[in-house]
Design a protein around this motif. Structure first.
Motif, mmCIF file in Angstrom:
data_model
loop_
_atom_site.group_PDB
_atom_site.id
_atom_site.type_symbol
_atom_site.label_atom_id
_atom_site.label_comp_id
_atom_site.label_asym_id
_atom_site.label_seq_id
_atom_site.Cartn_x
_atom_site.Cartn_y
_atom_site.Cartn_z
ATOM 1 N N UNK A 38 -123.403 -6.124 -71.089
ATOM 2 C CA UNK A 38 -123.306 -7.532 -70.689
ATOM 3 C C UNK A 38 -122.414 -7.709 -69.472
ATOM 4 N N UNK A 39 -121.615 -6.711 -69.164
ATOM 5 C CA UNK A 39 -120.723 -6.787 -68.018
ATOM 6 C C UNK A 39 -120.129 -5.434 -67.719
ATOM 7 N N UNK A 40 -119.235 -5.422 -66.739
ATOM 8 C CA UNK A 40 -118.611 -4.163 -66.338
ATOM 9 C C UNK A 40 -119.433 -3.436 -65.294
ATOM 10 N N UNK A 41 -119.001 -2.232 -64.970
ATOM 11 C CA UNK A 41 -119.626 -1.459 -63.895
ATOM 12 C C UNK A 41 -120.107 -0.101 -64.378
ATOM 13 N N UNK A 42 -120.372 0.027 -65.686
ATOM 14 C CA UNK A 42 -120.820 1.311 -66.220
ATOM 15 C C UNK A 42 -121.698 1.095 -67.442
ATOM 16 N N UNK A 43 -122.440 2.148 -67.788
ATOM 17 C CA UNK A 43 -123.332 2.113 -68.940
ATOM 18 C C UNK A 43 -122.969 3.266 -69.880
#
Length: 484
Positions: free
Chosen positions: A416-421
């Motif tokens: 849903x957010x952030x810069x990584x999976x």
């Protein structure tokens, strides 16, 4: 006697060392090595000066310095000779002077593995979730920085300022926290730090006595674990699931042992990216009051949220009296701009600021003031809206490429957010071997074991997409799938 002297003296006219010092060092070192023996004669000052291309007085001064030190001696009407009673007499001549080894005791600190920088400049790096520095507002920041120096009264910022950080920046952060995160922090209780890492370090040093129990998420942020461990804490882990840290398991732990602090990343949990649900947030705060422990909330990338809502900070709850809030501007601007901040209960913050003064008198007042101006005139907010749109596109591209290239070989939840999976491999993996093969093909990933206490094996890997453009993301994931 060594001849010719020109080959012995490698004199440089483009160095900070004076010619006198260079000549003295050559003669002194040749004596120590045993190549100039006691009693050997040296050429006259005029002859040596002519050989090496310097003024005669330069050689005279060098000889006089060595005579004063006891390396040389002058004999009336005979010349200059190597002294008979040398300051240092070696039993055997050695080509290299043996170094004396230090013999004092000190505390040995283990290496701090940094997984967020490339091993090679040509690699496609799936880091832990850093921003793309190519998107940084460098022009706006440099202009603001320049304006600070051009302003009347600029000299005030060049001296010592508040150890808490630039007042204007703290005021802008207080406004931003109230407006965007529901957290009403007193400006006097905000301290600017050199990144969130420094804020965690200060909090750990103020909170932890050797033997205190600190709870961390599992999996979680390895750097925070290390900081608490270095402070003397006994680390306990509580698992993270789809709703965040398991607060029921935390309560069971509270019944078994006295807990000093709980470190959490509730907004986008590191590394799983899940958001802590409202019920768990409330229960965590209630547990902190019931069992008298501090909650350290690390809100490291609050700006990057792509969902329908924007969860407020854990510290915004009216019962959050025991919550210490840490965040950073570095991921919004660029990692090289070390600008974090911390706020918490007034008494705690007073102690923390007193510690900060001991290790870092103050931060970069000019840069802090420049960033404050960009926050005040709306530049930072506009930049945030711009990059959030870019990172949302990259998040969606990451999802599409994972599905296209890996299919059912991996499982993941769209963050849903952030810069990584956070990606799970649905097969047994030899990650060390896999990572070595990837590096040979130009791709670097973060070691998955680093997210777990004692580097335990894992089927998961955290793939940062924020710092990669469309071409890099597409190529990197294609290489990863072909290397399986």
């Amino acid at each position: 006697m060594l001849r010719p002297w020109k080959t012995l003296f490698n004199i440089s006219f483009h160095t900070d060392h004076t010619l006198v010092r260079q000549i003295s060092e050559v003669i002194r070192n040749e004596i120590i090595r045993g190549r100039l023996e006691s009693g050997a004669s040296l050429p006259g000052s005029r002859a040596l000066a002519q050989d090496i291309g310097v003024n005669r007085k330069t050689v005279v001064f060098a000889y006089e310095a060595l005579i004063a030190e006891g390396w040389l001696e002058s004999r009336h009407k005979s010349g200059t000779f190597i002294a008979k009673n040398l300051p240092l007499i070696a039993e055997t001549s050695k080509p290299v002077l043996k170094r004396i080894v230090s013999n004092f005791n000190y505390i040995q600190h283990d290496s701090f593995d940094l997984n967020d920088r490339p091993l090679d400049g040509n690699l496609i790096v799936f880091n832990e979730g850093g921003p793309d520095t190519r998107l940084a507002p460098l022009r706006e920041l440099s202009m603001a920085y320049k304006r600070v120096f051009q302003r009347q009264g600029k000299w005030r910022l060049l001296g010592y300022g508040s150890e808490k950080g630039d007042l204007k920046l703290r005021e802008m952060i207080a406004v931003m926290l109230a407006r965007d995160r529901g957290l009403h922090a007193d400006v006097a209780d905000i301290c600017i730090t050199r990144g969130s890492q420094m804020a965690i370090y200060l909090a750990a040093k103020v909170l932890v006595h050797p033997g205190d129990v600190v709870v961390v998420e599992n999996p979680g942020y390895y750097a925070a674990r290390k900081l608490f461990h270095e402070a003397g804490a006994v680390l306990k882990t509580v698992d993270v699931d789809k709703d965040g840290i398991n607060v029921d398991a935390l309560e069971e732990l509270c019944l078994q042992t006295k807990i000093k602090a709980v470190y959490v990343t509730p907004h986008h949990q590191f590394p799983t990216t899940v958001m802590m649900k409202a019920g768990r947030r409330i229960k965590l705060i209630e547990l902190s009051l019931k069992y008298h422990f501090a909650v350290i909330e690390d809100d490291y990338d609050h700006e990057y949220h792509f969902g329908a809502g924007n969860n407020l900070a854990l510290a915004s709850n009216y019962k959050a009296a025991n919550v210490i809030y840490i965040s950073s501007l570095s991921k919004l601007i660029a990692p090289a701009i070390r600008m974090g901040y911390i706020t918490g209960p007034a008494a705690f913050m007073k102690s923390l600021v007193n510690l900060r003064v001991q290790i870092d008198r103050q931060g970069d007042a000019i840069m802090e003031h420049a960033i404050a101006e960009l926050m005040e005139d709306g530049t930072m907010a506009r930049h945030a809206r711009k990059v959030v749109a870019v990172y949302k596109e990259r998040r969606d591209l990451m999802e599409a490429c994972l599905l296209q290239n890996f299919g059912d070989q991996v499982s993941f939840r769209k963050p849903e957010g952030g810069l990584a999976c956070w990606v799970k491999f649905n097969r047994e993996m030899n990650f060390p071997q896999y990572m070595e093969l990837l590096k040979l093909r130009g791709v670097q990933v973060v070691p998955p074991g680093s997210f777990y206490l004692n580097n335990q094996p894992s089927d998961y890997i955290r793939l940062g997409y924020g710092s990669l453009n469309k071409e890099e993301l597409t190529e990197g994931l294609k290489v990863m799938s072909c290397t399986l």
